[in-house]
Motif scaffolding. Structure first.
Motif, mmCIF file in Angstrom:
data_model
loop_
_atom_site.group_PDB
_atom_site.id
_atom_site.type_symbol
_atom_site.label_atom_id
_atom_site.label_comp_id
_atom_site.label_asym_id
_atom_site.label_seq_id
_atom_site.Cartn_x
_atom_site.Cartn_y
_atom_site.Cartn_z
ATOM 1 N N MET A 49 41.078 39.570 34.419
ATOM 2 C CA MET A 49 40.561 37.886 34.035
ATOM 3 C C MET A 49 42.277 38.162 33.535
ATOM 4 S SD MET A 49 36.993 37.634 31.651
ATOM 5 C CE MET A 49 37.089 36.261 32.168
ATOM 6 N N ASN A 50 42.355 36.549 33.661
ATOM 7 C CA ASN A 50 43.343 36.118 33.581
ATOM 8 C C ASN A 50 43.552 35.713 31.610
ATOM 9 O OD1 ASN A 50 45.812 34.464 32.098
ATOM 10 N ND2 ASN A 50 46.016 33.182 33.971
ATOM 11 N N ASP A 51 44.725 36.598 30.800
ATOM 12 C CA ASP A 51 44.207 36.377 29.584
ATOM 13 C C ASP A 51 43.902 34.753 28.987
ATOM 14 O OD1 ASP A 51 43.716 37.432 27.119
ATOM 15 O OD2 ASP A 51 45.964 38.082 26.269
ATOM 16 N N ASP A 52 45.880 34.074 28.960
ATOM 17 C CA ASP A 52 45.332 32.505 28.489
ATOM 18 C C ASP A 52 44.264 31.736 29.227
ATOM 19 O OD1 ASP A 52 48.155 33.358 27.905
ATOM 20 O OD2 ASP A 52 49.489 32.827 29.795
ATOM 21 N N GLU B 271 38.530 34.251 35.790
ATOM 22 C CA GLU B 271 37.974 36.137 36.776
ATOM 23 C C GLU B 271 39.912 35.728 37.652
ATOM 24 O OE1 GLU B 271 34.696 37.420 38.851
ATOM 25 O OE2 GLU B 271 34.323 37.401 37.000
ATOM 26 N N VAL B 272 39.883 37.579 38.266
ATOM 27 C CA VAL B 272 41.377 36.917 38.725
ATOM 28 C C VAL B 272 40.622 37.753 39.628
ATOM 29 C CG1 VAL B 272 43.682 37.998 39.193
ATOM 30 C CG2 VAL B 272 43.425 36.905 37.359
ATOM 31 N N THR B 273 39.820 38.756 39.646
ATOM 32 C CA THR B 273 39.198 39.644 40.726
ATOM 33 C C THR B 273 38.560 40.455 39.950
ATOM 34 O OG1 THR B 273 39.458 41.241 42.489
ATOM 35 C CG2 THR B 273 40.569 41.946 39.967
ATOM 36 N N ALA B 274 37.235 40.805 40.493
ATOM 37 C CA ALA B 274 36.127 41.430 40.945
ATOM 38 C C ALA B 274 35.610 42.722 41.218
ATOM 39 C CB ALA B 274 35.166 40.725 40.129
ATOM 40 N N PHE B 275 34.882 43.729 40.957
ATOM 41 C CA PHE B 275 34.920 45.485 41.667
ATOM 42 C C PHE B 275 33.942 45.534 41.007
ATOM 43 C CE2 PHE B 275 39.646 45.386 41.298
ATOM 44 C CZ PHE B 275 40.050 45.074 42.300
#
Length: 132
Positions: free
Chosen positions: A24-27, A31-35
């Motif tokens: 995830m982007n902290d700011d 959700e950037v990507t998930a595996f």
């Protein structure tokens, strides 16, 4: 015995449990990507990565001139030259030792310190070994 089989089955089941890894982007908490991963897939991926790194390292050392920096590794021509130089050094060392002995003996003769060896034949009576 049944307890061991039960624990063995649980550990094998744990290898196949699915887990979710989310980046995830902290700011913005976007959700950037998930595996979806399991322990087995992580073990397989890390093992494959390890084998590939070892293979690349070995190939780099074997197929490039880096192999000459490994102690004890050299080509056949260098080994033959080394053996020839070693034999030549040994023969020169022997020649220097013989020359030094010769010069020491000559110096002793000139200085008069050399005692002559007794080279006369001794005339001893023959011993009779007969037993009669």
């Amino acid at each position: 015995m049944a307890l061991e089989d039960k624990n063995k089955g649980r550990s094998l089941d744990r290898l196949n449990h699915k887990y979710r890894l989310v980046i995830m982007n902290d700011d913005t908490y976007e959700e950037v990507t998930a595996f979806r991963l399991s322990r087995m897939s992580v073990y397989v991926a890390l093992s494959t990565l390890f084998v590939l790194l070892v293979a690349i390292t070995v190939a780099t050392v074997v197929f490039t001139p880096l192999r000459y920096y490994i102690p004890g590794y050299g080509d056949l021509k260098q080994r033959k030259e080394f053996l020839q130089l070693k034999m030549r050094t040994d023969s020169l060392e022997r020649a220097i030792t013989v020359r030094d002995q010769y010069l020491d003996n000559m110096l002793k003769n000139v200085m008069g310190d050399n005692k002559p060896l007794d080279t006369n034949m001794l005339k001893l009576p023959k011993v009779d070994n007969s037993t009669y």
